[in-house]
Write a protein that holds these residues in place. Structure first.
Motif, PDB file in Angstrom:
ATOM      1  N   THR A   1       0.859  -1.178   0.000  1.00 48.69           N
ATOM      2  CA  THR A   1       0.000   0.000   0.000  1.00 48.69           C
ATOM      3  C   THR A   1       0.894   1.226   0.000  1.00 48.69           C
ATOM      4  OG1 THR A   1      -1.713   1.214   1.214  1.00 48.69           O
ATOM      5  CG2 THR A   1      -0.112   0.005   2.524  1.00 48.69           C
ATOM      6  N   LEU A   2       0.345   2.360  -0.448  1.00 49.60           N
ATOM      7  CA  LEU A   2       1.069   3.623  -0.343  1.00 49.60           C
ATOM      8  C   LEU A   2       0.534   4.461   0.821  1.00 49.60           C
ATOM      9  CD1 LEU A   2       1.513   4.581  -4.110  1.00 49.60           C
ATOM     10  CD2 LEU A   2       3.020   3.255  -2.609  1.00 49.60           C
TER      11      LEU A   2
ATOM     12  N   ALA B   1       9.031  -0.566   1.458  1.00 48.87           N
ATOM     13  CA  ALA B   1       8.917   0.110   0.165  1.00 48.87           C
ATOM     14  C   ALA B   1       7.945   1.281   0.260  1.00 48.87           C
ATOM     15  CB  ALA B   1       8.470  -0.874  -0.917  1.00 48.87           C
ATOM     16  N   THR B   2       6.878   1.106   1.047  1.00 46.33           N
ATOM     17  CA  THR B   2       5.972   2.221   1.294  1.00 46.33           C
ATOM     18  C   THR B   2       6.735   3.387   1.904  1.00 46.33           C
ATOM     19  OG1 THR B   2       4.326   0.547   1.871  1.00 46.33           O
ATOM     20  CG2 THR B   2       3.736   2.840   2.288  1.00 46.33           C
ATOM     21  N   SER B   3       7.609   3.069   2.840  1.00 52.56           N
ATOM     22  CA  SER B   3       8.412   4.084   3.505  1.00 52.56           C
ATOM     23  C   SER B   3       9.237   4.897   2.528  1.00 52.56           C
ATOM     24  CB  SER B   3       9.343   3.409   4.523  1.00 52.56           C
ATOM     25  OG  SER B   3      10.303   4.293   5.002  1.00 52.56           O
ATOM     26  N   THR B   4       9.876   4.210   1.608  1.00 46.81           N
ATOM     27  CA  THR B   4      10.716   4.907   0.636  1.00 46.81           C
ATOM     28  C   THR B   4       9.882   5.804  -0.268  1.00 46.81           C
ATOM     29  OG1 THR B   4      12.254   3.047   0.660  1.00 46.81           O
ATOM     30  CG2 THR B   4      12.445   4.590  -1.165  1.00 46.81           C
ATOM     31  N   VAL B   5       8.741   5.315  -0.716  1.00 48.19           N
ATOM     32  CA  VAL B   5       7.874   6.109  -1.587  1.00 48.19           C
ATOM     33  C   VAL B   5       7.399   7.362  -0.868  1.00 48.19           C
ATOM     34  CG1 VAL B   5       5.663   6.167  -2.800  1.00 48.19           C
ATOM     35  CG2 VAL B   5       7.127   4.146  -2.982  1.00 48.19           C
ATOM     36  N   THR B   6       6.866   7.207   0.330  1.00 46.36           N
ATOM     37  CA  THR B   6       6.324   8.362   1.033  1.00 46.36           C
ATOM     38  C   THR B   6       7.419   9.317   1.484  1.00 46.36           C
ATOM     39  OG1 THR B   6       6.285   7.127   3.126  1.00 46.36           O
ATOM     40  CG2 THR B   6       4.278   7.116   1.780  1.00 46.36           C
ATOM     41  N   GLY B   7       8.600   8.780   1.796  1.00 47.60           N
ATOM     42  CA  GLY B   7       9.697   9.649   2.183  1.00 47.60           C
ATOM     43  C   GLY B   7      10.137  10.579   1.072  1.00 47.60           C
ATOM     44  N   ALA B   8       9.990  10.144  -0.166  1.00 49.52           N
ATOM     45  CA  ALA B   8      10.413  10.947  -1.309  1.00 49.52           C
ATOM     46  C   ALA B   8       9.304  11.828  -1.867  1.00 49.52           C
ATOM     47  CB  ALA B   8      10.932  10.031  -2.425  1.00 49.52           C
ATOM     48  N   THR B   9       8.055  11.576  -1.475  1.00 54.58           N
ATOM     49  CA  THR B   9       6.941  12.246  -2.150  1.00 54.58           C
ATOM     50  C   THR B   9       6.012  13.048  -1.237  1.00 54.58           C
ATOM     51  OG1 THR B   9       5.497  10.292  -1.940  1.00 54.58           O
ATOM     52  CG2 THR B   9       6.879  10.437  -3.919  1.00 54.58           C
ATOM     53  N   LEU B  10       6.095  12.869   0.074  1.00 56.70           N
ATOM     54  CA  LEU B  10       5.150  13.514   0.983  1.00 56.70           C
ATOM     55  C   LEU B  10       5.861  14.342   2.059  1.00 56.70           C
ATOM     56  CD1 LEU B  10       2.555  10.629   1.544  1.00 56.70           C
ATOM     57  CD2 LEU B  10       2.249  12.699   0.149  1.00 56.70           C
ATOM     58  N   PRO B  11       5.155  15.297   2.644  1.00 53.41           N
ATOM     59  CA  PRO B  11       5.761  16.131   3.687  1.00 53.41           C
ATOM     60  C   PRO B  11       6.134  15.349   4.935  1.00 53.41           C
ATOM     61  CG  PRO B  11       3.785  17.175   2.794  1.00 53.41           C
ATOM     62  CD  PRO B  11       3.802  15.777   2.267  1.00 53.41           C
ATOM     63  N   ALA B  12       7.261  15.737   5.528  1.00 51.34           N
ATOM     64  CA  ALA B  12       7.707  15.256   6.831  1.00 51.34           C
ATOM     65  C   ALA B  12       8.033  16.490   7.658  1.00 51.34           C
ATOM     66  CB  ALA B  12       8.929  14.353   6.698  1.00 51.34           C
TER      67      ALA B  12
END
Length: 598
Positions: free
Chosen positions: A78-79, A89-100
């Motif tokens: 899931t994303l 893999a979800t972690s990598t996707v969200t780390g590159a595409t969403l605010p932190a």
């Protein structure tokens, strides 16, 4: 009967600030590099000992463009980082595409992320705690809408736990929020807490747009395979299930420093195939097992990065049934294990600090680490054997010329190895036998397990070692309580009072008569541990919170349900021209700076 929370996948997004419920299936991440981010060049050296080992290159030294191929264990389930089946893999996707809102540094300390925030701080403590977020005015979603209070509010309501239509893996922190409001302007958000919350920096990372968190349908199913609205240096271009890839493309709407890479392609590659693919240039970045180093060291144009990982290996003792329900027997097992020898066997060959781990809640590469293992008392076979005898497990008298136990025997099926002591400890005519469950495909943990079995044989404990498939190891054995001893890993965290509470909380009876254990798979806990962690989670004074966490860890040691062994190594192979990637440990990757050297 016991009840556990679903053995959820590791939390995506800010992987190094993980939530406990969504971290549970990191028990499956038994290999040395399963949590690794990415890497380059060669050697660990001083960088590795400091908790991070990356191929640092200035942005001026990184060429513009290119596609980085990065190995992952599997396609993301899931994303949505806040669902139970989120994974690395979800972690990598969200780390590159969403605010932190916050990044973690090499020592696991949260730092303000200025791409999204001008400031964030506690602006009131009475009558209630208020945190004020001053957003970067440039921060906006890829659809052009400014990031603002509506996004914070929608995420709180989705994760707060009151609306069960949202399939969430955790509510920690969000369930303490009383209200969210607009501040002095559209770029200021005020979050008011019903009860004090020390780990408020863990919240809103990642932050999803209100289009994702605003309705149960969008939250539960809408972003399983696609993420149409983003706010990071990269955007999700698409998934290819047949090829086993997820492609992240440079975002044209990103307001920060432009991503150096055109694309990052996450590719599902089995562990065994990674050395050859890195050597051939098919992969640019790949986490490895330590025993795979020899396969890449001689390869042309390939380097290795090594650092202590943001995770630790531990031995779980199931205290709910059998001999280990007796605290004296658990203490005997713990004292018989030479943790220093085990840590050296795994870490010394890699050139990493090889001290044994002395803390359940803070790792050696983190600020504030302290060793509380002395709460167990003196270690050694003599002390351990005396504890067993005190618990009623007696050994027969030694015979002249008696030798140490041998390597044991293997059952005809090949699935079971039995390590027999020369003189077994027995009670009422029954030998002390422990069922020891190991994952089948981890050479590192296999070696550690064999060492532990031999150490236990020295005090008269017979071990039956079962190696089970990774797919069933956690679900069918650890989570269900079908073990006496089990070796697996937990991730470290910058927020132990929040993230580690479910791991060490005292199991409680559920309304249906079952035992609810959350993620406490040793099923050992005390009221005092719960109280100390609860106080730490509500203590806004950092030094006081750390003192309470230290006290809690000492009590966790004394309960002897989990024996930390060592901070796991993070070993990553990569092409020598990869820049600003490596063994990150706790450090949050800066994805826009990763690329290829000029």
């Amino acid at each position: 009967m016991t009840r556990t929370n679903p053995p959820a996948a590791p939390l995506a997004g800010n992987r190094r600030g993980l939530s406990a419920a969504a971290r549970a299936a990191l028990a499956l991440a038994v290999g040395a590099g399963a949590l690794a981010a990415c890497s380059s060049s060669s050697g660990g050296g001083a960088a590795g000992s400091a908790g991070v080992d990356v191929a640092a290159v200035s942005r001026a030294g990184v060429r513009d463009g290119g596609t980085l191929t990065w190995a992952v264990d599997e396609m993301p389930h899931t994303l949505n980082a806040f669902q139970a089946d989120a994974d690395d893999a979800t972690s990598t996707v969200t780390g590159a595409t969403l605010p932190a809102m916050f990044r973690l540094d090499a020592h696991g300390t949260p730092k303000l992320n200025t791409d999204y925030l001008a400031d964030a701080k506690v602006t009131a403590q009475e009558p209630r705690q208020v945190v004020t977020y001053d957003l970067n005015p440039k921060a906006k979603w890829s659809d052009g809408r400014a990031i603002g209070v509506d996004d914070f509010t929608a995420q709180w309501k989705a994760l707060g736990g009151k609306n069960t239509a949202f399939w969430t893996a955790r509510n920690a922190g969000y369930d303490r929020i009383a209200s969210i409001s607009r501040g002095s302007d559209a770029h200021q958000v005020k979050v008011t807490f019903a009860t004090p919350y020390a780990d408020w920096r863990a919240l809103f990372t990642p932050l999803y747009p209100k289009s994702v968190t605003g309705t149960p349908d969008a939250f539960n199913d809408g972003v399983r395979t696609r993420l149409p609205v983003t706010a990071g240096p990269f955007a999700v271009q698409g998934e290819d299930a047949k090829a086993g890839t997820v492609t992240l493309a440079r975002s044209a709407s990103w307001w920060g420093e432009r991503a150096k890479l055109d694309r990052i392609v996450l590719t599902a590659v089995p562990q065994a195939q990674r050395p050859a693919q890195v050597a051939a240039g098919t992969l640019d970045v790949a986490a490895l097992e330590p025993d795979q180093l020899s396969a890449v060291r001689a390869a042309k144009g390939v380097g290795v990065r090594k650092a202590p990982d943001a995770a630790y290996a531990q031995l779980a003792l199931n205290g709910s049934t059998g001999p280990l329900a007796d605290e004296k027997v658990r203490h005997a097992v713990a004292r018989a294990i030479d943790r220093k020898k085990i840590a050296a066997s795994v870490l010394k060959p890699l050139g990493l600090p090889d001290q044994p781990l002395g803390n359940h809640l803070v790792l050696p590469s983190q600020a504030g680490y302290a060793d509380h293992s002395s709460a167990l008392g003196s270690s050694g076979a003599e002390q351990a054997a005396a504890l067993l005898a005190d618990a009623g497990w007696q050994r027969s008298a030694a015979t002249q010329g008696e030798k140490a136990a041998g390597p044991g025997r293997t059952a005809a099926s090949g699935a079971l190895t039995v390590v027999e002591p020369v003189r077994a400890a027995a009670k009422k005519g029954k030998d002390l036998t422990l069922r020891f469950v190991l994952p089948a495909n981890s050479p590192t943990l296999d070696g550690v397990g064999q060492q532990i079995a031999q150490m236990l044989s020295a005090i008269g404990i017979r071990t039956e070692i079962s190696k089970v498939d990774d797919d069933s190891f956690f679900q069918d054995h650890v989570a269900s309580g079908d073990f006496d001893l089990a070796l697996y890993s937990w991730p470290g965290t910058a927020y132990p009072a929040t993230d580690d509470t479910p791991i060490f909380a005292k199991p409680v009876p559920a309304p249906d008569g079952s035992l609810a254990v959350a993620q406490n798979y040793s099923r050992v806990g005390t009221d005092q541990i719960d109280q100390l962690l609860a106080r730490a989670g509500s203590e806004l004074d950092a030094s006081q919170a750390r003192s309470l966490t230290n006290q809690a860890d000492a009590r966790i040691w004394a309960a002897a349900g989990s024996i930390p062994l060592y901070q796991r190594p993070e070993v990553v192979a990569l092409r020598a021209n990869v820049a600003n990637a490596g063994a990150f440990g706790f450090q949050t990757p800066v994805y826009q700076n990763i690329g290829f050297r000029k």
